[in-house]
Design an enzyme around this catalytic site. Structure first.
Site, short mmCIF file in Angstrom:
data_model
loop_
_atom_site.label_atom_id
_atom_site.label_comp_id
_atom_site.label_asym_id
_atom_site.label_seq_id
_atom_site.Cartn_x
_atom_site.Cartn_y
_atom_site.Cartn_z
N GLY A 147 0.84 -1.19 0.00
CA GLY A 147 0.00 0.00 0.00
C GLY A 147 0.87 1.24 0.00
N GLN A 150 3.29 10.00 1.20
CA GLN A 150 4.57 9.29 1.13
C GLN A 150 5.37 9.66 -0.12
OE1 GLN A 150 2.63 5.27 2.07
NE2 GLN A 150 4.65 5.08 3.01
N CYS A 187 6.36 -0.17 7.08
CA CYS A 187 5.97 0.98 6.27
C CYS A 187 7.13 1.36 5.36
CB CYS A 187 5.61 2.15 7.19
SG CYS A 187 5.15 3.64 6.31
N LEU A 188 6.82 1.65 4.11
CA LEU A 188 7.87 2.04 3.16
C LEU A 188 8.56 3.34 3.59
CD1 LEU A 188 6.09 1.24 -0.23
CD2 LEU A 188 7.83 -0.13 0.95
N HIS A 210 -3.87 1.33 7.89
CA HIS A 210 -2.52 1.91 7.86
C HIS A 210 -2.46 3.11 6.89
CE1 HIS A 210 2.05 1.34 7.76
NE2 HIS A 210 1.83 2.13 6.72
N GLU A 211 -3.03 2.92 5.69
CA GLU A 211 -2.95 3.98 4.68
C GLU A 211 -3.84 5.17 5.04
OE1 GLU A 211 -0.50 3.70 2.85
OE2 GLU A 211 -0.18 1.54 2.99
N HIS A 246 -2.11 7.39 7.36
CA HIS A 246 -1.13 8.28 6.72
C HIS A 246 -1.76 9.62 6.34
CE1 HIS A 246 2.74 6.34 6.09
NE2 HIS A 246 2.18 5.21 5.70
#
Ligand code: ZN
Length: 156
Positions: free
Chosen positions: A46, A51, A89-90, A131-132, A135
């Protein structure tokens, strides 16, 4: 195809609240396409627009097969149950932690044509959606993890 640079913690862009998209146009569709490419290149499940430095409510999530769920102005409508597991997380490379999330979520958002779509997801998808969406509010999983995982075997 364009891969965008992924912003990493502690960059303050990741802590900003994102604004809704007012019109789903070619500019947004280009952003979605770039986010797909960026997510695949980074081997993620995701990705949220902040990000890649865009403070708009746009999220892409793997559908578990070869496709994506595109969510513009996403909303979580209801949740059910609980799951506790590992999350990464990226934007927080080389780390992982234990996070409790709902087991099932019902959520909705505009698709790339600007149509409101409602989805149900469970397990990994439910985790990814939560999670997204976090963000977009400037929240990261490291804020709510109960434990950090240190894996000596991991080659980071
Ligand atoms: Zn993330």
């Amino acid at each position: 195809m364009a891969i965008r640079n992924i912003i990493e913690e502690p960059n303050e862009i990741l802590r900003k609240v994102c604004r809704p998209v007012l019109k789903v146009n070619d500019h947004i569709r280009q952003l979605l396409d770039d986010m797909h490419d960026t997510m695949i290149a980074a081997d993620g499940v995701g990705l949220a627009a902040p990000q890649v430095g865009v403070l708009r409510q746009v999220v892409v999530i793997s559908d578990g097969a070869d496709g994506f769920i595109d969510l513009i102005n996403p909303e979580i409508l209801s949740t059910e149950g609980e799951q506790t597991g590992e999350e990464g997380c990226l934007s927080v490379p080389g780390r992982a932690g234990i996070v409790t999330r709902p087991m099932k979520v019902t959520f909705r958002g505009l698709n790339r044509e600007g149509e409101m779509m409602t989805y149900e997801g469970e397990g990994l998808l439910a985790r990814a959606v939560c999670h997204e969406v976090d963000h977009l509010k400037g929240q990261l999983y490291i804020d709510i993890m109960t434990e950090e995982i240190f894996d000596d075997e991991e080659d980071q």
